[in-house]
Scaffold this active site. Sequence first.
Site, PDB file in Angstrom:
ATOM      1  N   LYS A  14       1.211 -14.789   2.917  1.00  0.00           N
ATOM      2  CA  LYS A  14      -0.362 -14.213   2.814  1.00  0.00           C
ATOM      3  C   LYS A  14      -0.320 -13.520   0.886  1.00  0.00           C
ATOM      4  O   LYS A  14      -1.262 -14.826   1.052  1.00  0.00           O
ATOM      5  CB  LYS A  14      -1.603 -13.240   3.536  1.00  0.00           C
ATOM      6  CG  LYS A  14      -1.684 -13.417   4.732  1.00  0.00           C
ATOM      7  CD  LYS A  14      -2.930 -12.810   5.943  1.00  0.00           C
ATOM      8  CE  LYS A  14      -2.787 -11.225   5.384  1.00  0.00           C
ATOM      9  NZ  LYS A  14      -1.694 -10.976   6.192  1.00  0.00           N
ATOM     10  N   ARG A  89     -11.366  -7.027  10.022  1.00  0.00           N
ATOM     11  CA  ARG A  89     -10.104  -7.189  11.172  1.00  0.00           C
ATOM     12  C   ARG A  89     -10.763  -6.869  12.311  1.00  0.00           C
ATOM     13  O   ARG A  89      -9.523  -6.920  13.199  1.00  0.00           O
ATOM     14  CB  ARG A  89      -9.239  -5.466  10.845  1.00  0.00           C
ATOM     15  CG  ARG A  89      -8.558  -5.393   9.682  1.00  0.00           C
ATOM     16  CD  ARG A  89      -7.796  -4.498   9.345  1.00  0.00           C
ATOM     17  NE  ARG A  89      -6.636  -3.769  10.011  1.00  0.00           N
ATOM     18  CZ  ARG A  89      -5.391  -4.156  10.069  1.00  0.00           C
ATOM     19  NH1 ARG A  89      -5.486  -5.003   9.029  1.00  0.00           N
ATOM     20  NH2 ARG A  89      -4.475  -3.744  10.452  1.00  0.00           N
ATOM     21  N   ARG A 128      13.287  -7.835   4.061  1.00  0.00           N
ATOM     22  CA  ARG A 128      12.231  -7.494   3.026  1.00  0.00           C
ATOM     23  C   ARG A 128      12.545  -6.071   2.777  1.00  0.00           C
ATOM     24  O   ARG A 128      13.373  -4.956   4.011  1.00  0.00           O
ATOM     25  CB  ARG A 128      10.836  -7.218   4.287  1.00  0.00           C
ATOM     26  CG  ARG A 128      10.255  -7.041   2.785  1.00  0.00           C
ATOM     27  CD  ARG A 128       8.169  -7.404   3.209  1.00  0.00           C
ATOM     28  NE  ARG A 128       8.061  -6.308   4.363  1.00  0.00           N
ATOM     29  CZ  ARG A 128       6.457  -6.415   4.613  1.00  0.00           C
ATOM     30  NH1 ARG A 128       5.571  -7.710   3.537  1.00  0.00           N
ATOM     31  NH2 ARG A 128       6.484  -6.022   5.292  1.00  0.00           N
ATOM     32  N   ARG A 162      11.674   0.259   4.590  1.00  0.00           N
ATOM     33  CA  ARG A 162      10.489   0.906   5.446  1.00  0.00           C
ATOM     34  C   ARG A 162      11.632   0.784   6.856  1.00  0.00           C
ATOM     35  O   ARG A 162      10.890  -0.642   7.330  1.00  0.00           O
ATOM     36  CB  ARG A 162       8.690  -0.298   5.357  1.00  0.00           C
ATOM     37  CG  ARG A 162       8.877   0.054   3.665  1.00  0.00           C
ATOM     38  CD  ARG A 162       7.349  -0.496   3.372  1.00  0.00           C
ATOM     39  NE  ARG A 162       6.640  -1.110   4.213  1.00  0.00           N
ATOM     40  CZ  ARG A 162       5.369  -1.313   4.537  1.00  0.00           C
ATOM     41  NH1 ARG A 162       5.120  -1.507   3.356  1.00  0.00           N
ATOM     42  NH2 ARG A 162       5.067  -2.275   5.592  1.00  0.00           N
ATOM     43  N   ARG A 173       4.697  -4.459  16.137  1.00  0.00           N
ATOM     44  CA  ARG A 173       3.596  -4.613  15.089  1.00  0.00           C
ATOM     45  C   ARG A 173       3.123  -5.324  14.735  1.00  0.00           C
ATOM     46  O   ARG A 173       1.680  -6.035  14.799  1.00  0.00           O
ATOM     47  CB  ARG A 173       4.073  -4.653  13.556  1.00  0.00           C
ATOM     48  CG  ARG A 173       3.046  -4.236  12.639  1.00  0.00           C
ATOM     49  CD  ARG A 173       3.640  -3.454  11.285  1.00  0.00           C
ATOM     50  NE  ARG A 173       4.012  -4.394  10.232  1.00  0.00           N
ATOM     51  CZ  ARG A 173       4.401  -4.566   8.953  1.00  0.00           C
ATOM     52  NH1 ARG A 173       5.935  -4.845   9.756  1.00  0.00           N
ATOM     53  NH2 ARG A 173       4.261  -5.236   8.279  1.00  0.00           N
TER      54      ARG A 173
END
Length: 216
Positions: A14, A89, A128, A162, A173
């Site tokens: 996105k 959301r 990432r 992270r 997630r």
Amino acid sequence: MINLFLLGLPGAGKGTVSEQIVDKYHLTHISTGDMFREAMANETKVGLEAKSYIDKGDLVPDEVTARLVEERLGQPDIKEGYILDGFPRTIVQAELLEEITKKLNKPLTNVISLEVKEDTLVNRLSARFMCKKCGATYNKITKMPKVVGTCDRCGSHEFYQREDDKPEVVKNRLQVNEKMNTPLKDYYQKNGILSVVDGEQTPEKVFESVDAVLSK
């Protein structure tokens, strides 16, 4: 005018496609995270209200978030249209957004869902890593720093991953996000403004597909 809401699971691309859309169509990119930070820094009435919840570690109620969105959408920089990122959301938030955009005469014209398989997303997100100093985001597969071990943005040499980008956390997630996204896709499908784009393609091809939807 294009008023767009981008849907997609974490890692679907996105952020990348948003930048490309902004470059071509000059839309104002509205991320809820940035919006909260801005309103709190400017100490607007609704910003301070949101801050009172955040400081206590509570979730900001939908009504407060909606008022924040309304405040942001009412600002003069939204001449050419907007891209919403991170809101709505839930169905409740989608209904609140519909009321706000009707009132401001800035209804959503498009909702685009970037569809990517779970395995691909796990690989992308687990790859990432971030700059410890400025927070710039990189990816071992798609976006390494121009000079190995040096942040493009600030020149720092310290990077980290992270906790929520570790594979087992990523899977969980994605499942949580999928549960939230499915009702929204159904909602906008019924409203006749949902388009689905294959996010497995190269970033260039993804943008071509998105561009084809927006230029209709």
